[in-house]
Design an enzyme around this catalytic site. Structure first.
Site, PDB file in Angstrom:
ATOM      1  N   CYS A 121      -6.728   1.432   1.964  1.00 37.98           N
ATOM      2  CA  CYS A 121      -7.645   2.578   1.899  1.00 37.98           C
ATOM      3  C   CYS A 121      -7.295   3.548   0.776  1.00 37.98           C
ATOM      4  CB  CYS A 121      -7.636   3.320   3.228  1.00 37.98           C
ATOM      5  SG  CYS A 121      -8.273   2.330   4.581  1.00 37.98           S
ATOM      6  N   GLU A 181       0.846  -1.196   0.000  1.00 34.28           N
ATOM      7  CA  GLU A 181       0.000   0.000   0.000  1.00 34.28           C
ATOM      8  C   GLU A 181       0.875   1.237   0.000  1.00 34.28           C
ATOM      9  OE1 GLU A 181      -3.127   0.670   2.910  1.00 34.28           O
ATOM     10  OE2 GLU A 181      -3.750   2.340   1.642  1.00 34.28           O
ATOM     11  N   ASN A 191     -11.994  -2.510  -0.985  1.00 32.02           N
ATOM     12  CA  ASN A 191     -10.973  -2.883  -0.005  1.00 32.02           C
ATOM     13  C   ASN A 191     -11.629  -3.358   1.279  1.00 32.02           C
ATOM     14  OD1 ASN A 191      -8.553  -2.989   1.546  1.00 32.02           O
ATOM     15  ND2 ASN A 191      -8.979  -0.938   2.308  1.00 32.02           N
ATOM     16  N   GLU A 192     -11.995  -2.398   2.092  1.00 32.07           N
ATOM     17  CA  GLU A 192     -12.429  -2.713   3.454  1.00 32.07           C
ATOM     18  C   GLU A 192     -13.828  -2.143   3.665  1.00 32.07           C
ATOM     19  OE1 GLU A 192     -10.100  -0.763   6.566  1.00 32.07           O
ATOM     20  OE2 GLU A 192      -9.138  -2.684   6.881  1.00 32.07           O
TER      21      GLU A 192
HETATM   22  O1  AHR Z   1      -2.750  -1.093   6.379  1.00 37.24           O
HETATM   23  C1  AHR Z   1      -3.234   0.173   6.691  1.00 37.24           C
HETATM   24  C2  AHR Z   1      -4.724   0.285   6.463  1.00 37.24           C
HETATM   25  O2  AHR Z   1      -5.398  -0.594   7.303  1.00 37.24           O
HETATM   26  C3  AHR Z   1      -5.206  -0.124   5.097  1.00 37.24           C
HETATM   27  O3  AHR Z   1      -5.122   0.899   4.191  1.00 37.24           O
HETATM   28  C4  AHR Z   1      -6.621  -0.490   5.331  1.00 37.24           C
HETATM   29  O4  AHR Z   1      -7.094  -1.436   4.411  1.00 37.24           O
HETATM   30  C5  AHR Z   1      -6.639  -0.942   6.758  1.00 37.24           C
HETATM   31  O5  AHR Z   1      -7.602  -0.278   7.480  1.00 37.24           O
END
Ligand code: AHR
Length: 666
Positions: free
Chosen positions: A252, A53, A383-384
């Site tokens: 994110c 990331e 993603n999340e």
């Molecule tokens: O790894 C950091 C963040 O943690 C990532 O961007 C996200 O997917 C998670 O909340």
């Protein structure tokens, strides 16, 4: 006596001796373990991978080897990263010249250029500070390039210098600015000193106006010596993990705080000056760790990510925005009826990665230098994200993509939490949708990791497969800047990983997160790799990942005590696999207890040699950490141990991880 024994175990021979001494001295009966070589499941080549990331300056200022920050003057403050210092005690730069940015092409991706006006011959200069300095290595060659237009022809040349933190010149070159119209100039510099906090100084020879853009400086010695390349030392650490996949570009970062700030892969292709710079969502996310100079140049874009995955022999796993901005921020939603452009992005991405060179997006790939397809097999949808908003959108993506591209495996998400209502809801709904793989994230405390080695033991074998996509033990709390990469966290993760591995029929991909962080510009801790401008640091957590990844084996087999898997009884955890190509048995043993544990097992097959190779990880204290001053405190030690009659007795040291490898002959 205690001290000298401790000393002893720091050597391979010492470790073997120590196991013998402690075993005999304690007289404790070893715990009898049963190994059964009947394969239970295939361990997927993707079992251990990398989650990249762009957080913590992992891309610009990190993996991406560009040394100039804000090279194209497109940050919100267009001169951020640049300064115009006074050049001598009697004249200020204002006397000698001035530089401003001109917004010359609004509505284009590269709208600003730099206009330099030089008034006199008092050495007007401009300085770029780099990403918290520039890391420069003695004897190495650096490639400088820039675009310039010299309409009056009065600026004869620019002098480019690398200067150390005290202003001393450590490399220098002069470039005649011969063209009136825009022209690309390139030149190399060789540094005579190593410096972590160097900067680039440009001085102008002549009086008048010079327009400049895309002022760039790269080491020649990048990974595979590519121009626009990646930092070799960082990629080497990734390559050493032998990762099964590379998930990119986040996290994110793909969501954006708003939809306008989401990651759009199409903006990251083609010529560098056409890739629009964008603010990083991590820029001012955490009040305790502000990094207002965090922007994305996209010099490391989707083409480069695919190329990196290929270099690493890893499956590329891009993750796309699914029409939802980060739900911790705006949570902005694209109406379900208006998802077409987002879905089209996924379809075009498949064409970009896998299409023929005759197809429009396949041609873009080919024009960038890769006519062969990248053979992408997976895409992450969101993603999340969580709640019905996610499920409704995932459904639409799934329907269209499965119709058009049944060959692509879709990865869905279960939200940011490892359990709870949101998590259960996602699992329930995704199961109904026959989702193929669910991505789960666990940022939990140390005890959670030790207590959750059984997490998948009773998981529905007919449900979606699992991608443990982001996990790391948090020594203090999630998002706390005090979190450490201690041995204690790595040991707990190792215990947990044995549980992932024992369930390899369900858990098919796993990755630690986040991957890397700049020591002077991070937002999130812990991280698997830390780096500064000159060095890289493999943490204890990295060593655990590497140990499992490079000993994953190909077939899961069983290792039990009294008919039960080892999931923390007496602090012991274990998993076992055979490596078919190598014809070896691999036993992974984690002892989280403060006492040594003696174990014994019989290999139920002929062995090639009665010698086991043991790769051992341990530390002086649970709180030990690798550091730049002492990078090898926690690193694998290898030793050999003979055994008789196919029966091996082994002492797992307190707080240790061991991989016992035995060559088979069957
Ligand atoms: O790894 C950091 C963040 O943690 C990532 O961007 C996200 O997917 C998670 O909340």
């Amino acid at each position: 006596m205690r001290y000298s024994i401790k000393k002893l175990i720091q050597t391979s021979l010492g470790l073997a001796l120590y196991s013998l001494i402690t075993h005999t001295a304690s007289g404790a009966d070893p715990l009898k373990l049963d190994v059964n070589l009947t394969p239970i499941a295939k361990i997927q080549p993707t079992m251990y991978g990398i989650f990249f990331e762009d957080i913590n300056f992992a891309a610009d200022g990190g993996l991406y080897a560009e040394l100039v920050k804000n090279r194209s003057f497109e940050f919100e403050q267009p001169l951020m990263g640049w300064s115009q210092p006074a050049t001598d005690p009697y004249s200020t730069n204002d006397d000698s010249g001035i530089a401003n940015t001109l917004n010359f092409a609004e509505n284009t991706t590269n709208k600003n250029v730099l206009r330099v006006n030089v008034f006199n011959d008092k050495n007007y200069s401009l300085v770029n500070e780099g990403f918290r300095g520039m890391g420069i290595h003695k004897g190495e060659t650096y490639r400088l390039s820039f675009y310039a237009a010299n309409p009056e022809g009065t600026i004869k040349r620019v002098v480019a210098q690398l200067v150390d933190a005290k202003g001393k010149v450590i490399a220098s070159t002069a470039i005649p600015t011969t063209h009136k119209d825009w022209h690309k100039y390139s030149q190399t510099l060789v540094a005579n000193t190593t410096e972590e906090k160097a900067s680039l100084k440009i001085t102008f020879d002549g009086k008048g106006t010079l327009d400049m853009d895309m002022i760039s400086l790269f080491p020649k010695n990048t990974w595979k010596e590519r121009e626009n390349g990646l930092r070799k030392d960082l990629v080497q650490l990734l390559a050493d993990l032998k990762p099964g996949f590379l998930r990119f570009p986040g996290g994110c970062i793909i969501e954006g705080r708003t939809l306008a700030q989401r990651y759009q892969w199409k903006n990251t292709l083609g010529q560098l000056d056409n890739r629009p710079t964008m603010i990083s969502r991590w820029n001012t996310e955490f009040k305790h760790k502000l990094t207002p100079d965090y922007f994305q140049s996209f010099g490391l874009g989707f083409y480069e990510y695919f190329q990196l995955a290929e270099d690493l022999g890893a499956e590329p796993i891009p993750v796309l925005n699914c029409g939802i901005a980060c739900q911790f921020n705006s949570g902005e939603l694209v109406p379900v009826s208006e998802l077409d452009p987002y879905i089209q992005d996924a379809i075009d991405l498949i064409e970009f990665a896998n299409g023929t060179t005759q197809s429009p997006w396949g041609k873009v790939r080919a024009d960038m230098g890769h006519p062969e397809p990248f053979n992408m097999k997976y895409i992450g949808i969101g993603n999340e994200q969580w709640g019905p908003q996610y499920i409704e959108r995932f459904k639409v993506f799934q329907k269209v993509l499965k119709e058009k591209h049944p060959e692509i495996i879709l990865i869905s998400g279960s939200g940011p939490f490892a359990d709870g209502q949101m998590f259960d809801y996602a699992h329930r709904e995704l199961k109904k949708l026959n989702a193929e793989i669910i991505d789960e994230h666990y940022y939990k405390d140390i005890a959670w990791f030790k207590n959750n080695a059984t997490r998948y033991d009773n998981y529905d074998r007919n449900g979606p497969k699992i991608f443990a996509g982001e996990y790391a033990a948090q020594s203090v709390a999630v998002v706390s800047p005090e979190n450490k990469n201690s041995w204690e966290t790595a040991l707990a993760e190792a215990a947990f990983i044995t549980g992932l591995e024992r369930n390899a029929d369900v858990v098919q991909l796993t990755s630690y997160a986040p991957l890397m962080a700049h020591t002077d510009a991070w937002q999130w801790s812990p991280n698997m790799i830390w780096f500064n401008n000159l060095q890289v640091l493999a943490t204890a957590n990295y060593q655990v990942q590497k140990l499992f990844s490079t000993h994953k084996g190909s077939e899961l087999v069983s290792i039990t005590h009294a008919g039960k898997p080892l999931t923390g009884q007496n602090g012991l955890y274990a998993s076992a696999a055979t490596d078919q190509p190598e014809n070896a048995l691999l036993i992974k043993l984690v002892n989280t207890d403060a006492d040594a544990r003696h174990i014994q097992f019989t290999v139920p097959a002929p062995v090639k040699k009665s010698i086991a190779t043991i790769t051992y990880l341990g530390a002086k204290h649970l709180l030990s950490e690798n550091s730049f001053a002492s990078p090898d405190q926690i690193k694998p030690e290898i030793h050999r141990q003979g055994f008789k009659n196919n029966t091996l007795t082994y002492t797992a040291q307190p707080h240790s991880v061991s991989v016992i490898s035995i060559p088979l002959n069957h």
